[in-house]
Design a protein around this motif. Structure first.
Motif, PDB file in Angstrom:
ATOM      1  N   UNK A 174     -25.058  90.200  41.132  1.00  0.00           N
ATOM      2  CA  UNK A 174     -25.628  88.875  41.397  1.00  0.00           C
ATOM      3  C   UNK A 174     -26.745  88.578  40.400  1.00  0.00           C
ATOM      4  N   UNK A 175     -27.593  89.550  40.154  1.00  0.00           N
ATOM      5  CA  UNK A 175     -28.696  89.367  39.214  1.00  0.00           C
ATOM      6  C   UNK A 175     -28.177  89.084  37.810  1.00  0.00           C
ATOM      7  N   UNK A 176     -27.166  89.827  37.388  1.00  0.00           N
ATOM      8  CA  UNK A 176     -26.596  89.613  36.056  1.00  0.00           C
ATOM      9  C   UNK A 176     -25.992  88.213  35.953  1.00  0.00           C
ATOM     10  N   UNK A 177     -25.302  87.787  37.002  1.00  0.00           N
ATOM     11  CA  UNK A 177     -24.705  86.449  37.002  1.00  0.00           C
ATOM     12  C   UNK A 177     -25.787  85.370  36.952  1.00  0.00           C
ATOM     13  N   UNK A 178     -26.868  85.551  37.691  1.00  0.00           N
ATOM     14  CA  UNK A 178     -27.941  84.557  37.696  1.00  0.00           C
ATOM     15  C   UNK A 178     -28.529  84.358  36.310  1.00  0.00           C
ATOM     16  N   UNK A 179     -28.579  85.418  35.525  1.00  0.00           N
ATOM     17  CA  UNK A 179     -29.134  85.317  34.167  1.00  0.00           C
ATOM     18  C   UNK A 179     -28.256  84.456  33.258  1.00  0.00           C
ATOM     19  N   UNK A 180     -27.014  84.221  33.650  1.00  0.00           N
ATOM     20  CA  UNK A 180     -26.104  83.421  32.816  1.00  0.00           C
ATOM     21  C   UNK A 180     -26.024  81.963  33.267  1.00  0.00           C
ATOM     22  N   UNK A 181     -26.722  81.595  34.333  1.00  0.00           N
ATOM     23  CA  UNK A 181     -26.626  80.231  34.839  1.00  0.00           C
ATOM     24  C   UNK A 181     -27.146  79.230  33.817  1.00  0.00           C
ATOM     25  N   UNK A 182     -26.439  78.124  33.601  1.00  0.00           N
ATOM     26  CA  UNK A 182     -26.951  77.092  32.696  1.00  0.00           C
ATOM     27  C   UNK A 182     -28.259  76.523  33.229  1.00  0.00           C
ATOM     28  N   UNK A 183     -29.219  76.239  32.348  1.00  0.00           N
ATOM     29  CA  UNK A 183     -30.488  75.679  32.823  1.00  0.00           C
ATOM     30  C   UNK A 183     -30.295  74.294  33.444  1.00  0.00           C
ATOM     31  N   UNK A 184     -30.958  74.074  34.558  1.00  0.00           N
ATOM     32  CA  UNK A 184     -30.922  72.784  35.247  1.00  0.00           C
ATOM     33  C   UNK A 184     -32.342  72.246  35.296  1.00  0.00           C
ATOM     34  N   UNK A 185     -32.540  71.057  34.768  1.00  0.00           N
ATOM     35  CA  UNK A 185     -33.860  70.437  34.815  1.00  0.00           C
ATOM     36  C   UNK A 185     -34.006  69.677  36.131  1.00  0.00           C
ATOM     37  N   UNK A 186     -34.724  70.278  37.061  1.00  0.00           N
ATOM     38  CA  UNK A 186     -34.930  69.634  38.364  1.00  0.00           C
ATOM     39  C   UNK A 186     -36.240  70.160  38.957  1.00  0.00           C
ATOM     40  N   UNK A 187     -37.223  69.308  38.993  1.00  0.00           N
ATOM     41  CA  UNK A 187     -38.506  69.676  39.591  1.00  0.00           C
ATOM     42  C   UNK A 187     -38.532  69.222  41.043  1.00  0.00           C
ATOM     43  N   UNK A 188     -38.909  70.120  41.912  1.00  0.00           N
ATOM     44  CA  UNK A 188     -38.878  69.867  43.351  1.00  0.00           C
ATOM     45  C   UNK A 188     -40.253  70.083  43.967  1.00  0.00           C
TER      46      UNK A 188
END
Length: 299
Positions: free
Chosen positions: A144-158
């Motif tokens: 899961x950690x390895x997969x998370x490192x490959x996630x495309x960046x999402x610009x969303x401030x919450x």
């Protein structure tokens, strides 16, 4: 009459003062707990980002642990629950985009966040179901950690998560799982069942997949929903499933349809469970059939 009004006014003033004082005590005590640093040792493994590991990580994150149900399909975060005086739950942006938090976590901190519910700064995460994710095997949490490192960046401030006065009071009374890191056993034995259509692997999937988190540790369901507007999780023991067959269970997990044709409430994440393999669904079914029958507790 004037004396009565005066006495009433004094009495009401005293009551208001007492309520304000109580609210202040609740806020201060809960705030102290929310800012308490929890020291935990770093895990000894390092994620390996090969193709098989990344595929496993995506499957675990989307189909089993269902991270996207809270954090959004793109993992960019969202307002997950608005529950008035209980509070508003904001699921963080888990990418490296603008507003994302992933860049604040090295591998050791990310493992602690997932399995222990502790933030990068050592403070407890709010509402993070780490009491369930704690039982992820080293191989699965690493994937899961390895997969998370490959996630495309999402610009969303919450906005940040806010905890209302009722949520704080219920937490201090032990009736609201606000900070799982404060109450879970960080040294509990962690079984490592081999994948397969077995009761043991089904029990593992039911835990890290959130079945026991929603339906209760005994899977006997709950009389009310976890938050306002949510349905009461049904009984998954033989008392609740009744005459369900394995085929019925597969249909519900894949399409959200019950044997009587009704569609399950979307609070049941069947759109995520639809991605589970046949072996995984069968393992969960075998596990459910193995648990002792139990009536749902009354509210």
């Amino acid at each position: 009459m004037r004396k009565w009004l005066k006495r009433t006014g004094i009495g009401l003033g005293g009551l208001v003062a007492a309520l304000v004082l109580a609210a202040g005590v609740v806020y201060a005590a809960s705030e102290a707990k929310m800012n308490e640093v929890i020291a935990l040792p770093a895990a000894s493994f390092v994620p390996v980002a090969d193709a098989a590991q990344l595929a496993r990580g995506e499957h675990m994150a989307t189909a089993i642990s269902k991270c996207g149900d809270c954090h959004g399909a793109d993992f960019g975060g969202k307002v997950f629950i608005e529950a008035g005086p209980l509070g508003t739950l904001i699921a963080s942006n888990l990418t490296t985009g603008k507003g994302g938090v992933l860049g604040k976590y090295d591998d050791a901190a990310l493992e602690r966040a997932i399995r222990h519910g502790v933030r990068f700064d050592g403070k407890p995460l709010v509402f993070m179901p780490s009491q369930e994710f704690y039982y992820l095997t080293d191989a699965d949490v690493s994937a899961i950690m390895a997969y998370m490192r490959t996630l495309p960046p999402v610009d969303r401030e919450l906005p940040p998560t806010t905890v209302g006065p009722l949520g704080r009071a219920l937490y201090l009374a032990g009736k609201f799982p606000l900070l799982p890191a404060q109450t879970m056993d960080h040294a509990a034995e962690r079984p490592t069942p081999a994948p397969g259509a077995t009761v043991e692997y089904g029990a593992y999937l039911a835990m890290v997949g959130g079945c026991r988190g929603c339906h209760g540790m005994d899977l006997a369901g709950k009389p009310v929903g976890e938050a306002p507007g949510t349905p009461p999780p049904p009984n998954l023991t033989s008392v609740g499933l009744g005459s369900w067959t394995e085929e019925d269970f597969f249909t519900a997990m894949r399409t959200g349809k019950r044997p009587d044709g009704r569609v399950l409430n979307t609070f049941m994440p069947w759109m995520s469970t639809s991605k589970m393999t046949d072996e995984e669904i069968r393992a969960v079914w075998l596990y459910l059939r193995s648990v002792p029958p139990k009536e749902t507790a009354k509210a």
